[in-house]
Design a protein around this motif. Structure first.
Motif, mmCIF file in Angstrom:
data_model
loop_
_atom_site.group_PDB
_atom_site.id
_atom_site.type_symbol
_atom_site.label_atom_id
_atom_site.label_comp_id
_atom_site.label_asym_id
_atom_site.label_seq_id
_atom_site.Cartn_x
_atom_site.Cartn_y
_atom_site.Cartn_z
ATOM 1 N N LEU A 25 0.847 -1.182 0.000
ATOM 2 C CA LEU A 25 0.000 0.000 0.000
ATOM 3 C C LEU A 25 0.887 1.238 0.000
ATOM 4 N N PHE A 26 0.750 2.049 -1.042
ATOM 5 C CA PHE A 26 1.429 3.333 -1.116
ATOM 6 C C PHE A 26 0.398 4.374 -0.699
ATOM 7 N N TRP A 27 0.185 4.474 0.621
ATOM 8 C CA TRP A 27 -0.917 5.270 1.161
ATOM 9 C C TRP A 27 -0.782 6.751 0.851
ATOM 10 N N ASP A 28 0.451 7.239 0.658
ATOM 11 C CA ASP A 28 0.597 8.666 0.360
ATOM 12 C C ASP A 28 0.119 9.019 -1.042
ATOM 13 N N HIS A 29 -0.073 7.990 -1.901
ATOM 14 C CA HIS A 29 -0.600 8.209 -3.255
ATOM 15 C C HIS A 29 -1.963 7.546 -3.453
ATOM 16 N N ASN A 30 -2.487 6.881 -2.401
ATOM 17 C CA ASN A 30 -3.765 6.165 -2.477
ATOM 18 C C ASN A 30 -3.752 5.113 -3.573
ATOM 19 N N ILE A 31 -2.681 4.315 -3.589
ATOM 20 C CA ILE A 31 -2.511 3.260 -4.597
ATOM 21 C C ILE A 31 -2.010 2.000 -3.899
ATOM 22 N N VAL A 32 -2.524 0.853 -4.337
ATOM 23 C CA VAL A 32 -1.981 -0.428 -3.900
ATOM 24 C C VAL A 32 -1.412 -1.125 -5.129
ATOM 25 N N VAL A 33 -0.240 -1.721 -4.969
ATOM 26 C CA VAL A 33 0.415 -2.457 -6.051
ATOM 27 C C VAL A 33 0.610 -3.894 -5.590
ATOM 28 N N SER A 34 0.254 -4.834 -6.454
ATOM 29 C CA SER A 34 0.469 -6.252 -6.185
ATOM 30 C C SER A 34 1.401 -6.795 -7.256
ATOM 31 N N HIS A 88 -17.281 3.085 -1.927
ATOM 32 C CA HIS A 88 -18.513 3.359 -1.197
ATOM 33 C C HIS A 88 -18.655 4.849 -0.886
ATOM 34 N N ALA A 89 -17.603 5.450 -0.278
ATOM 35 C CA ALA A 89 -17.704 6.861 0.120
ATOM 36 C C ALA A 89 -16.411 7.631 -0.130
ATOM 37 N N SER A 90 -15.554 7.093 -0.999
ATOM 38 C CA SER A 90 -14.291 7.735 -1.386
ATOM 39 C C SER A 90 -13.319 7.953 -0.236
ATOM 40 N N CYS A 91 -13.448 7.192 0.822
ATOM 41 C CA CYS A 91 -12.482 7.285 1.916
ATOM 42 C C CYS A 91 -11.166 6.648 1.475
ATOM 43 N N PRO A 92 -10.032 7.252 1.827
ATOM 44 C CA PRO A 92 -8.753 6.628 1.510
ATOM 45 C C PRO A 92 -8.544 5.397 2.389
ATOM 46 N N ILE A 93 -8.271 4.286 1.764
ATOM 47 C CA ILE A 93 -8.038 3.047 2.497
ATOM 48 C C ILE A 93 -6.604 3.074 3.009
ATOM 49 N N ASN A 94 -6.447 2.851 4.308
ATOM 50 C CA ASN A 94 -5.124 2.975 4.904
ATOM 51 C C ASN A 94 -4.648 1.706 5.595
ATOM 52 N N ARG A 95 -5.303 0.592 5.326
ATOM 53 C CA ARG A 95 -4.924 -0.657 5.990
ATOM 54 C C ARG A 95 -4.871 -1.791 4.987
ATOM 55 N N LEU A 96 -3.737 -2.492 4.986
ATOM 56 C CA LEU A 96 -3.539 -3.660 4.141
ATOM 57 C C LEU A 96 -3.125 -4.808 5.035
ATOM 58 N N LYS A 97 -3.923 -5.868 5.024
ATOM 59 C CA LYS A 97 -3.644 -7.053 5.829
ATOM 60 C C LYS A 97 -3.441 -8.208 4.860
ATOM 61 N N GLY A 98 -2.176 -8.567 4.591
ATOM 62 C CA GLY A 98 -1.874 -9.554 3.562
ATOM 63 C C GLY A 98 -2.167 -8.950 2.206
ATOM 64 N N THR A 99 -3.213 -9.446 1.548
ATOM 65 C CA THR A 99 -3.663 -8.855 0.280
ATOM 66 C C THR A 99 -5.101 -8.328 0.400
ATOM 67 N N LYS A 100 -5.542 -8.093 1.650
ATOM 68 C CA LYS A 100 -6.890 -7.563 1.885
ATOM 69 C C LYS A 100 -6.789 -6.102 2.331
ATOM 70 N N LEU A 101 -7.470 -5.217 1.599
ATOM 71 C CA LEU A 101 -7.552 -3.803 1.948
ATOM 72 C C LEU A 101 -8.789 -3.584 2.802
ATOM 73 N N ILE A 102 -8.653 -2.784 3.866
ATOM 74 C CA ILE A 102 -9.764 -2.551 4.779
ATOM 75 C C ILE A 102 -9.988 -1.047 4.909
ATOM 76 N N CYS A 103 -11.192 -0.614 4.554
ATOM 77 C CA CYS A 103 -11.538 0.802 4.614
ATOM 78 C C CYS A 103 -11.866 1.205 6.055
ATOM 79 N N PRO A 104 -11.244 2.291 6.550
ATOM 80 C CA PRO A 104 -11.485 2.697 7.931
ATOM 81 C C PRO A 104 -12.842 3.353 8.161
#
Length: 139
Positions: free
Chosen positions: A58-67, A83-99
């Motif tokens: 997760l490159f959270w400063d650019h709001n991008i995830v790369v696999s 859903h609501a354009s919130c920046p996702i800031n959590r990556l658990k393995g390969t699962k992104l979780i919106c706060p």
């Protein structure tokens, strides 16, 4: 005199106490604040070695995830929740979780794993240039 009874002091105070809480709820669900947007041009993210084959970063400063796939190829997605354009800031393995509301996404496919989001993440073009990962909007 009207048929309505006057509000009790307790009712008025309770309403005053709950007003800020209601305002916070509205702000969290898309109040007047400006939301981040996906990249509009090429963005250099980091070195190829930062994303091991079979993993995601997760490159959270650019709001991008790369696999990175096992064959060494890359995929990238915007990490702005659909859903609501919130920046996702959590990556658990390969699962992104919106706060904001708990939506979950597969970082390798962009697919929704858990609602309230129903649309997949926005895919981006990604390549390695001279050892640097570069993502940009798809054309």
């Amino acid at each position: 005199m009207s048929g309505r009874s006057a509000a009790s002091r307790r009712t008025v105070l309770r309403g005053m106490a709950l007003s800020p809480v209601a305002g916070l709820g509205l702000t969290a669900c898309g109040g007047g604040e400006e939301r981040p947007s996906p990249p509009t041009g090429p963005v250099e993210l980091g070195t190829e070695s930062e994303v091991a084959p079979g993993s995601s970063k997760l490159f959270w400063d650019h709001n991008i995830v790369v696999s990175r796939n096992e064959d060494g190829s890359f995929t990238a997605y915007s990490t702005l929740c659909t859903h609501a354009s919130c920046p996702i800031n959590r990556l658990k393995g390969t699962k992104l979780i919106c706060p904001c509301h708990g939506s979950e996404f597969d970082a390798t496919t962009g697919r929704v794993l858990r609602e309230p989001a129903v649309a997949p993440l926005t895919p981006l073009s990604v390549e390695a240039r001279d050892g640097t990962i570069v993502a940009k909007p798809r054309t």
